[in-house]
Scaffold this motif. Structure first.
Motif, PDB file in Angstrom:
ATOM      1  N   ASN A   1       0.878  -1.158  -0.181  1.00 66.11           N
ATOM      2  CA  ASN A   1       0.051  -0.262  -0.046  1.00 66.11           C
ATOM      3  C   ASN A   1       0.897   1.296  -0.134  1.00 66.11           C
ATOM      4  N   GLU A   2       0.316   2.576  -0.096  1.00 69.59           N
ATOM      5  CA  GLU A   2       0.836   3.659  -0.227  1.00 69.59           C
ATOM      6  C   GLU A   2       1.818   3.821   1.179  1.00 69.59           C
ATOM      7  N   LYS A   3       2.648   4.617   1.245  1.00 68.50           N
ATOM      8  CA  LYS A   3       3.588   4.863   2.550  1.00 68.50           C
ATOM      9  C   LYS A   3       2.650   5.562   3.426  1.00 68.50           C
ATOM     10  N   LYS A   4       2.606   5.360   4.660  1.00 72.21           N
ATOM     11  CA  LYS A   4       2.018   5.932   5.706  1.00 72.21           C
ATOM     12  C   LYS A   4       2.581   7.092   6.007  1.00 72.21           C
ATOM     13  N   SER A   5       1.518   8.082   6.495  1.00 75.06           N
ATOM     14  CA  SER A   5       2.098   9.406   6.835  1.00 75.06           C
ATOM     15  C   SER A   5       2.727   9.523   8.004  1.00 75.06           C
ATOM     16  N   PHE A   6       3.267  10.545   8.350  1.00 76.62           N
ATOM     17  CA  PHE A   6       4.226  10.892   9.546  1.00 76.62           C
ATOM     18  C   PHE A   6       3.520  10.680  10.746  1.00 76.62           C
ATOM     19  N   GLU A   7       2.086  11.032  10.924  1.00 83.08           N
ATOM     20  CA  GLU A   7       1.332  11.067  12.153  1.00 83.08           C
ATOM     21  C   GLU A   7       0.929   9.569  12.329  1.00 83.08           C
ATOM     22  N   GLN A   8       0.565   8.671  10.948  1.00 87.39           N
ATOM     23  CA  GLN A   8       0.246   7.294  11.215  1.00 87.39           C
ATOM     24  C   GLN A   8       1.636   6.587  11.745  1.00 87.39           C
ATOM     25  N   ARG A   9       2.583   6.934  11.406  1.00 86.90           N
ATOM     26  CA  ARG A   9       3.882   6.125  11.673  1.00 86.90           C
ATOM     27  C   ARG A   9       4.131   6.762  13.403  1.00 86.90           C
ATOM     28  N   LEU A  10       4.095   7.976  13.787  1.00 82.93           N
ATOM     29  CA  LEU A  10       4.074   8.430  15.109  1.00 82.93           C
ATOM     30  C   LEU A  10       3.167   7.620  16.047  1.00 82.93           C
ATOM     31  N   ARG A  11       1.860   7.324  15.565  1.00 83.85           N
ATOM     32  CA  ARG A  11       0.926   6.699  16.282  1.00 83.85           C
ATOM     33  C   ARG A  11       1.219   5.371  16.475  1.00 83.85           C
ATOM     34  N   ASP A  12       1.733   4.487  15.410  1.00 87.70           N
ATOM     35  CA  ASP A  12       2.371   3.047  15.423  1.00 87.70           C
ATOM     36  C   ASP A  12       3.340   3.162  16.574  1.00 87.70           C
ATOM     37  N   ILE A  13       4.376   3.939  16.435  1.00 83.98           N
ATOM     38  CA  ILE A  13       5.366   3.860  17.383  1.00 83.98           C
ATOM     39  C   ILE A  13       4.963   4.010  18.909  1.00 83.98           C
ATOM     40  N   GLU A  14       3.888   4.898  19.056  1.00 83.23           N
ATOM     41  CA  GLU A  14       3.524   4.952  20.427  1.00 83.23           C
ATOM     42  C   GLU A  14       2.582   3.829  20.631  1.00 83.23           C
ATOM     43  N   ILE A  15       1.791   3.183  19.985  1.00 82.26           N
ATOM     44  CA  ILE A  15       1.140   1.934  20.259  1.00 82.26           C
ATOM     45  C   ILE A  15       2.204   0.927  20.569  1.00 82.26           C
ATOM     46  N   PHE A  16       2.947   0.690  19.887  1.00 82.30           N
ATOM     47  CA  PHE A  16       4.101  -0.260  20.109  1.00 82.30           C
ATOM     48  C   PHE A  16       4.711  -0.094  21.588  1.00 82.30           C
ATOM     49  N   ILE A  17       5.132   1.302  21.727  1.00 82.65           N
ATOM     50  CA  ILE A  17       5.597   1.425  23.323  1.00 82.65           C
ATOM     51  C   ILE A  17       4.835   1.138  24.468  1.00 82.65           C
ATOM     52  N   VAL A  18       3.531   1.411  24.050  1.00 78.77           N
ATOM     53  CA  VAL A  18       2.417   1.222  25.388  1.00 78.77           C
ATOM     54  C   VAL A  18       2.332  -0.365  25.384  1.00 78.77           C
TER      55      VAL A  18
ATOM     56  N   ARG B   1       7.211  14.897  22.605  1.00 76.40           N
ATOM     57  CA  ARG B   1       6.350  14.414  23.407  1.00 76.40           C
ATOM     58  C   ARG B   1       6.593  12.772  23.726  1.00 76.40           C
ATOM     59  N   ILE B   2       6.758  12.115  22.754  1.00 73.85           N
ATOM     60  CA  ILE B   2       6.960  10.700  22.614  1.00 73.85           C
ATOM     61  C   ILE B   2       8.175  10.494  23.577  1.00 73.85           C
ATOM     62  N   LYS B   3       9.322  11.071  23.155  1.00 71.90           N
ATOM     63  CA  LYS B   3      10.277  11.043  24.190  1.00 71.90           C
ATOM     64  C   LYS B   3      10.218  11.315  25.649  1.00 71.90           C
ATOM     65  N   ARG B   4       9.370  12.468  26.004  1.00 71.46           N
ATOM     66  CA  ARG B   4       9.339  13.029  27.308  1.00 71.46           C
ATOM     67  C   ARG B   4       8.337  11.987  27.937  1.00 71.46           C
ATOM     68  N   VAL B   5       7.232  11.668  27.427  1.00 73.73           N
ATOM     69  CA  VAL B   5       6.121  10.816  28.034  1.00 73.73           C
ATOM     70  C   VAL B   5       6.700   9.239  28.134  1.00 73.73           C
ATOM     71  N   TYR B   6       7.405   8.847  27.217  1.00 70.44           N
ATOM     72  CA  TYR B   6       7.980   7.370  27.479  1.00 70.44           C
ATOM     73  C   TYR B   6       9.323   7.404  27.671  1.00 70.44           C
ATOM     74  N   ALA B   7       9.892   8.275  28.420  1.00 70.61           N
ATOM     75  CA  ALA B   7      11.551   8.431  28.543  1.00 70.61           C
ATOM     76  C   ALA B   7      11.991   6.942  29.605  1.00 70.61           C
ATOM     77  N   ASP B   8      11.033   6.675  30.609  1.00 72.73           N
ATOM     78  CA  ASP B   8      11.402   5.348  31.191  1.00 72.73           C
ATOM     79  C   ASP B   8      11.492   4.218  30.446  1.00 72.73           C
ATOM     80  N   PHE B   9      11.049   4.061  29.077  1.00 69.40           N
ATOM     81  CA  PHE B   9      11.032   2.977  28.288  1.00 69.40           C
ATOM     82  C   PHE B   9      12.240   3.006  27.251  1.00 69.40           C
ATOM     83  N   ASN B  10      12.704   3.960  27.382  1.00 71.79           N
ATOM     84  CA  ASN B  10      13.843   4.188  26.236  1.00 71.79           C
ATOM     85  C   ASN B  10      15.096   3.510  26.825  1.00 71.79           C
ATOM     86  N   ILE B  11      15.042   2.171  26.691  1.00 74.39           N
ATOM     87  CA  ILE B  11      16.233   1.368  27.168  1.00 74.39           C
ATOM     88  C   ILE B  11      16.809   0.422  26.373  1.00 74.39           C
TER      89      ILE B  11
END
Length: 673
Positions: free
Chosen positions: A539-556, A598-608
Motif C-alpha cells: 500500500n502507499e506509504k503511511k503518513s508521518f502522523e500514522q507512523r508516530l501513532r504506530d510507534i506510540e502504540i508499540f511502546i505502550v 512528546r513521545i521522548k518525554r512521556v515514555y522516557a522510562d521505556f527508552n532502554i
C-alpha cells in the motif's frame, strides 16, 4: 582589627557587601589594588585619592575611596591603644564586692559550668570518641560559641585510613592545593580496576551529599556513615548561615567564608566546603560547578558558586552561562553589552520578578567575572564582549581539506583539527560530530557518496553526490529502461559498489520505476508501452502522523521502544524509521517535532537497550517467583533458567558489573530470600 587582616578583605567582598560601588571596585582592580590593605596603604602614602587619582577614577569614585579609608583607619588605631585587664586587678575587685554581688557572680559561674558541660556532651557525640577532635571541638566552641564543623570534618578525613576514603581524597578536590591523581594511577596503586575506583569516588563518596533513606539503610555501619551523620546535625552547622548572611553569591574569594575556614584550622578546598553547604542547606543555596556532582553540566564550569535559592528559583544561571559561552565563541566584532537590559529581557527567567532584577544582575556580573574574565566598564556598567581571536571552525575545516588535496572522512578531519586547535572546546569534548554543522554550512564543501566523507566543490577530479545521483544521471541519457548490470557498470566508474547496493537504492528511491525482466527507469520519463511496469504490492506509504501513532502504540503495548534486533520485521521497520527521526535524517515541521519530543518525554522510562529490557524481564519473573514460592529457584526443570540467571547476576554484583539501579534491585531480591 589588625592591619594584616586587611589583606584578606578582597575587592569582591567590598563590592558584595556594598562598601564599594562596582565602578570604584573596577578602578581599584585596574590599578592593582585588589584588597583593602593595598587601598589603605595607597591612601596613607599619597594623602588621599582625590589628590592623587588612580586611572579611570572620577571625582565621585575618589571621594568614595577616601571615605572608606577614613572609616577603616580609626578602627586600626583604636586597636593599638587597647589595654588588657590583669588577673590581679579582677581579684582585687572581687574582694571589694558585697555578699549579694558575689552570689550573682557564683550564679554566672554555675551557668558557665553548665554551658561547658552541655558543650562537652555534644562534642562527645560528634567526635566519635576521638580525644583530639573532642578537645579541639570543646576549646573552639567555648571561645567562639559554635563547633568548628569544617575543622572537625577535615580532621576526620585526615585521620581516616580507610582505603576508599584515601582514594577519594587522592582523586577528588577535597583539600586545598592538592594535585588530583588520575583514575588509572590510583587504580594501579591500589590494585583495582579503573571502573571500580571511579564507582568508589564518583558514586559512593559523592553520595554522601545526595543520599536517600534506602541507601542510608544499606550503608548503615559502613565506612561513609559517620560522615553522613555529621552532615545531618544541621543545628551544629547553623552558624554558617550567620556567616553568609546578606551574601547572595558565595565564591572562592568571599572573604568572610575564607576567614572562617582559616579560623577553624583546616585546609578543606572551597569547592568541597561549598558542596557541604549546598547539601546541608539545600533549601537556602544551590551549587554550580562542583566536581562532587556526578553530572556533565557541573564539569563545564571553571569555578564553583553558591547562589541563594530565592534567585535560582526565578532565574536559570546555568542557561545564562551557556548563552555567554556561545556568544564568546562565535563573536566576530567587539561590542559593549548592557547587562541590565540583557537580564531584563532574557529567556533565562523561570518566573519573571521585576524586584529581583538588580540582585540577579549583580550575581550574573560576579559569574561572568570569574568564568570568563568579563568586567563592566566605568561609565555605564556595560560589559565588553571581545572579538574571537581564534579562527572560525568553518574556515579551519576548509583549510584542512584543501591542504590534504583529496576527500577525507569526518574522523580524519577531526584528528587534524585537534592538532591545530588543542585547546578548542570541540577538542576537549573529543566528539567529531561537533564539526559536522561547520562542514554543512560551508559553501565550498560537499559530501562524497557517504555523509561522513567530505570533499571540496572546486575539485573536478573528485566525484560528487551519491550512488543514487549517478543512477539518475545515467538513466537520464537513456531512452529505454536499463538492466541493473548496466547501471552498476556506470556507477562503478565513480564509486566502488555492487549490484545489490544499486538495486536497493532504486527500490527504495522515489525517482525510479521497475519494469519486467529486471529493468529500471525514471518516473519522470515516458517509455514505450512495450515495457510493462511492475505494480507495487504494498500500500502507499503511511503518513508521518500514522507512523508516530504506530510507534506510540508499540511502546505502550511492549513497554519499550522498538529494537534493531528482533524476530518481528514490523518492530525492525519501526526501529529504522525512529532512528531516522532521532538522528534528524528527515526534515520535520515544528508540529511534527513537537510530536516526537512528546513521545521522548512521556515514555522516557521505556527508552532502554534490549539488554536492559531482557534483564528487567528476568528480574520481574524472578521477583514474582520469590514472592509466590518464598524460596530460591532450583536447578531442576522449568526453574533452571531462573536459577542460572540469579547466580549470574550474583557474580556480576560481586565483580561490580551491575549498574547502580541493578545493584539496588539485586539487594531487593536478596531481601526476599
Amino acid at each position: 582589627m589588625l592591619r594584616e587582616d586587611l589583606k584578606f578583605i578582597t575587592i569582591d567582598y567590598l563590592r558584595e557587601t556594598n562598601q564599594l560601588s562596582v565602578r570604584s571596585a573596577n578602578c581599584c582592580l585596574y590599578e592593582g589594588l585588589d584588597n583593602l590593605y593595598k587601598i589603605i596603604t595607597f591612601f596613607e602614602e599619597n594623602g588621599s585619592f582625590t589628590k592623587n587619582k588612580i586611572k579611570n577614577a572620577g571625582y565621585k569614585t575618589s571621594i568614595e575611596l577616601d571615605e572608606l579609608c577614613l572609616k577603616i583607619l580609626p578602627k586600626i588605631e583604636k586597636e593599638k591603644q587597647h589595654v588588657y585587664v590583669e588577673i590581679r586587678e579582677v581579684k582585687s575587685i572581687i574582694k571589694e564586692l558585697s555578699e549579694p554581688e558575689r552570689e550573682v557572680l557564683i550564679s554566672i559561674a554555675n551557668l558557665i559550668d553548665k554551658f561547658e558541660l552541655e558543650i562537652k556532651e555534644r562534642a562527645h557525640i560528634i567526635s566519635y570518641n576521638n580525644n583530639d577532635i573532642f578537645n579541639f571541638a570543646v576549646n573552639y566552641c567555648i571561645g567562639n560559641g559554635n563547633f568548628p564543623m569544617f575543622g572537625i570534618l577535615g580532621m576526620f578525613l585526615n585521620l581516616d585510613n580507610d582505603r576508599d576514603i584515601r582514594m577519594s581524597i587522592e582523586i577528588l578536590p577535597v583539600f586545598q592545593d592538592c594535585i588530583s591523581n588520575k583514575l588509572n594511577e590510583v587504580a594501579e596503586k591500589y590494585n583495582l580496576s579503573r571502573e571500580r575506583v571511579r564507582q568508589i569516588c564518583n558514586v559512593d563518596f559523592c553520595n554522601i551529599f545526595d543520599i536517600t533513606s534506602d541507601v542510608v539503610e544499606h550503608k548503615k555501619g559502613g565506612r561513609f556513615f559517620k560522615y553522613y551523620e555529621l552532615l545531618q546535625s544541621r543545628s551544629n552547622w547553623d552558624y554558617v548561615l550567620d556567616i553568609l548572611s546578606g551574601i547572595d553569591i558565595v565564591t572562592h574569594e568571599t572573604h568572610v567564608f575564607r576567614r572562617n575556614l582559616q579560623k577553624e584550622q583546616n585546609n578543606l578546598s572551597f569547592e568541597f566546603a561549598a558542596q557541604i553547604i549546598a547539601y546541608i542547606f539545600r533549601d537556602v543555596f544551590i551549587i554550580y560547578g562542583s566536581r562532587f556532582n556526578c553530572n556533565k553540566k557541573a564539569q563545564e564550569w571553571k569555578y564553583t558558586f553558591l547562589i541563594r535559592k530565592i534567585y535560582t528559583d526565578y532565574f536559570d544561571f546555568e542557561k545564562m552561562r551557556d548563552e555567554f559561552e556561545i556568544i564568546l565563541c562565535d563573536n566576530d566584532i567587539e561590542f559593549f553589552l548592557d547587562i541590565e537590559k540583557y537580564i531584563s529581557i532574557s529567556q533565562c527567567w523561570i518566573n519573571f520578578d521585576y524586584n529581583k532584577i538588580n540582585r540577579i544582575v549583580d550575581i550574573t556580573k560576579t559569574i561572568l567575572l570569574h568564568e570568563f574574565g568579563l568586567y563592566s566598564d566605568e561609565i555605564n556598567g556595560h560589559i565588553r564582549i571581545p572579538a574571537v581571536r581564534e579562527r572560525k571552525t568553518i574556515d579551519v575545516v576548509y583549510d584542512i581539506l584543501k591542504q590534504n588535496g583529496k576527500p577525507m572522512h569526518l574522523k580524519d578531519i577531526f584528528l587534524e583539527f585537534k592538532k591545530l586547535l588543542p585547546e578548542h572546546k570541540y577538542t576537549i569534548d573529543n566528539n567529531p560530530e561537533r564539526l559536522r554543522p561547520s562542514l554543512y554550512k560551508h559553501n565550498g564543501i560537499t559530501t562524497v557518496n557517504r555523509k561522513s566523507l567530505y570533499s571540496l566543490k572546486e575539485w573536478n577530479h573528485t566525484p560528487r553526490g551519491t550512488i543514487r545521483n549517478k543512477i539518475v544521471e545515467f538513466l537520464e541519457y537513456k531512452d529505454t529502461p536499463q538492466t541493473v548490470e548496466c547501471i552498476t557498470d556506470y556507477v562503478n566508474l565513480y564509486f566502488k559498489t555492487n549490484e545489490k547496493n544499486v538495486y536497493s537504492s532504486m527500490c527504495s528511491g522515489k525517482y525510479f520505476i521497475q519494469f519486467n525482466v529486471n529493468l529500471f527507469g525514471l518516473k519522470n520519463k515516458h517509455y514505450s508501452s512495450d515495457f510493462k511496469k511492475i505494480e507495487k504490492r504494498e500500500n502507499e506509504k503511511k503518513s508521518f502522523e500514522q507512523r508516530l501513532r504506530d510507534i506510540e502504540i508499540f511502546i505502550v503495548k511492549n513497554k519499550h521502544f522498538p529494537f534493531s534486533v528482533s524476530e518481528n520485521n514490523y518492530e525492525i521497520s519501526l526501529y529504522r524509521w525512529w532512528v531516522k527521526i532521532e538522528k534528524r535524517r528527515k526534515k520535520l515541521t515544528p508540529e511534527q517535532q513537537m510530536g516526537v519530543d512528546r513521545i521522548k518525554r512521556v515514555y522516557a522510562d521505556f527508552n532502554i537497550s534490549k539488554e536492559e529490557f531482557d534483564w528487567q524481564l528476568k528480574y520481574d519473573k524472578l521477583k514474582t517467583f520469590l514472592i509466590v514460592n518464598r524460596r530460591k529457584p532450583t536447578a531442576n526443570g522449568t526453574e533452571n533458567d531462573l536459577y542460572r540467571w540469579f547466580h549470574r547476576i550474583k557474580r556480576d554484583f560481586i565483580d561490580d558489573k551491575l549498574s547502580e539501579d541493578q545493584r539496588r534491585k539485586y539487594i531487593e531480591l536478596v531481601k526476599l530470600i
